[in-house]
Design an enzyme around this catalytic site. Sequence first.
Site, short mmCIF file in Angstrom:
data_model
loop_
_atom_site.label_atom_id
_atom_site.label_comp_id
_atom_site.label_asym_id
_atom_site.label_seq_id
_atom_site.Cartn_x
_atom_site.Cartn_y
_atom_site.Cartn_z
N GLY A 31 0.65 -1.25 0.11
CA GLY A 31 0.09 0.11 0.01
C GLY A 31 0.74 1.23 -0.03
O GLY A 31 1.76 1.17 -0.46
N LEU A 33 0.24 3.76 -2.28
CA LEU A 33 0.75 3.50 -3.71
C LEU A 33 1.45 4.83 -4.39
O LEU A 33 0.92 5.85 -3.86
CB LEU A 33 -0.55 3.05 -4.30
CG LEU A 33 -1.20 1.71 -3.75
CD1 LEU A 33 -2.19 1.28 -4.44
CD2 LEU A 33 -0.09 0.59 -3.83
N HIS A 34 2.24 4.53 -5.12
CA HIS A 34 2.81 5.41 -5.92
C HIS A 34 3.35 5.16 -7.28
O HIS A 34 2.71 3.80 -7.63
CB HIS A 34 4.28 5.83 -5.23
CG HIS A 34 5.18 4.72 -4.67
ND1 HIS A 34 5.97 4.01 -5.77
CD2 HIS A 34 5.74 4.17 -3.76
CE1 HIS A 34 6.30 2.99 -5.14
NE2 HIS A 34 6.28 3.18 -3.85
N HIS A 37 4.44 1.58 -8.02
CA HIS A 37 3.19 0.45 -7.97
C HIS A 37 2.33 0.63 -9.21
O HIS A 37 1.85 -0.49 -9.76
CB HIS A 37 2.20 0.89 -6.72
CG HIS A 37 2.92 0.56 -5.37
ND1 HIS A 37 3.09 1.60 -4.55
CD2 HIS A 37 3.63 -0.73 -4.83
CE1 HIS A 37 4.08 1.30 -3.47
NE2 HIS A 37 4.17 -0.09 -3.50
N SER A 186 7.25 4.26 -0.55
CA SER A 186 6.38 4.46 0.19
C SER A 186 7.20 5.15 1.30
O SER A 186 6.62 6.03 2.05
CB SER A 186 5.65 3.21 0.75
OG SER A 186 5.06 2.70 -0.27
N ARG A 187 8.29 4.60 1.63
CA ARG A 187 9.02 5.46 2.90
C ARG A 187 9.53 6.85 2.58
O ARG A 187 10.11 7.57 3.41
CB ARG A 187 10.27 4.53 3.18
CG ARG A 187 9.84 3.22 3.69
CD ARG A 187 11.02 2.27 4.31
NE ARG A 187 10.56 1.26 5.13
CZ ARG A 187 10.31 0.02 4.79
NH1 ARG A 187 10.58 -0.34 3.76
NH2 ARG A 187 9.66 -0.98 5.64
#
Length: 290
Positions: A31, A33-34, A37, A186-187
């Site tokens: 999840g 999402l970027h 993804h 995501s990080r």
Amino acid sequence: METIYTLEWMKQVARQARADGRVVGLVPTMGALHEGHRSLVRAAQQQCSPVIASIFVNPTQFGPNEDLHKYPQQMDADRAALEELRVDYLFAPTAKEMYPDGFRTYVTVEGLSTRLEGRSRPGHFRGVATVVLKLFEIVQAQYAFFGRKDAQQARIIRQMAADLNLDTQVVVCPTAREADGLAMSSRNAYLGPEERRVATVLYRALDEARKEITTGERDGARLVAVMRGVLDAETLAAVDYADIVDGDTFEPVTRLRRACLAVLAVFVGQTRLIDNMLIEEQDGAFLVAL
Ligand code: AMP
């Protein structure tokens, strides 16, 4: 798009799709999402229908002092993003559903899992391999899509799929990047403004190595030194590892050969970022993919 929460319903939907002669594609994610993804979803849609995206923040792949409890969760925004991409199914199981009380079976891909990411994050790949095997068993997709951003993970999943005779083909897709080269992750949401600027150092280090390779450098240690020079110039960046490794074994190489990877893990403040660059020999020349 239908959202599926239970394993049994997911199995039934996927089983029916296969019985109807359809080619099922799986895109596993955690999840937040970027564009990375999204690029996997688009690659899946080229080859498969239906496409199933999964969102599951897998507790078994986080170490005790890692970011499981602060990992970004944005289910509504993620669902909207997948709707917009016209994904067919979102599979979003709960942790209880995936790991019921009494769960005690784990998968270990030996050797590969203890180097680089595995050395810095003990148990990480055991958690990854276990959850991916479970997803493969539940969905039994013909194809599953992973990012080369996590090159060691992709290699380990391929190995597991081969060793365990899984019917799911593992497809590895290129790394999606921000305009300034930072690999999407995501990080990246953890980074403050100054850290965000510093975070491009991974890309800059890989790009310097790329230039050296283009002008004929073949020596592993010298390429590592070039990357280190860029990384060490940023005082806010702390290197975990920077290496040139064989693309198959992930062991360090002294000279470039067939397929290698330049691999980096760097702390920017508290945030640990990874990136890599593929280096492949073709007709005596080395081609580089960032
Ligand atoms: P994650 O949600 O971080 O577990 O990632 C889910 C999948 O997306 C994994 O196969 C990752 O390798 C892939 N992925 C993550 N970041 C990128 C990126 N920047 N480009 C392409 N794929 C990515």
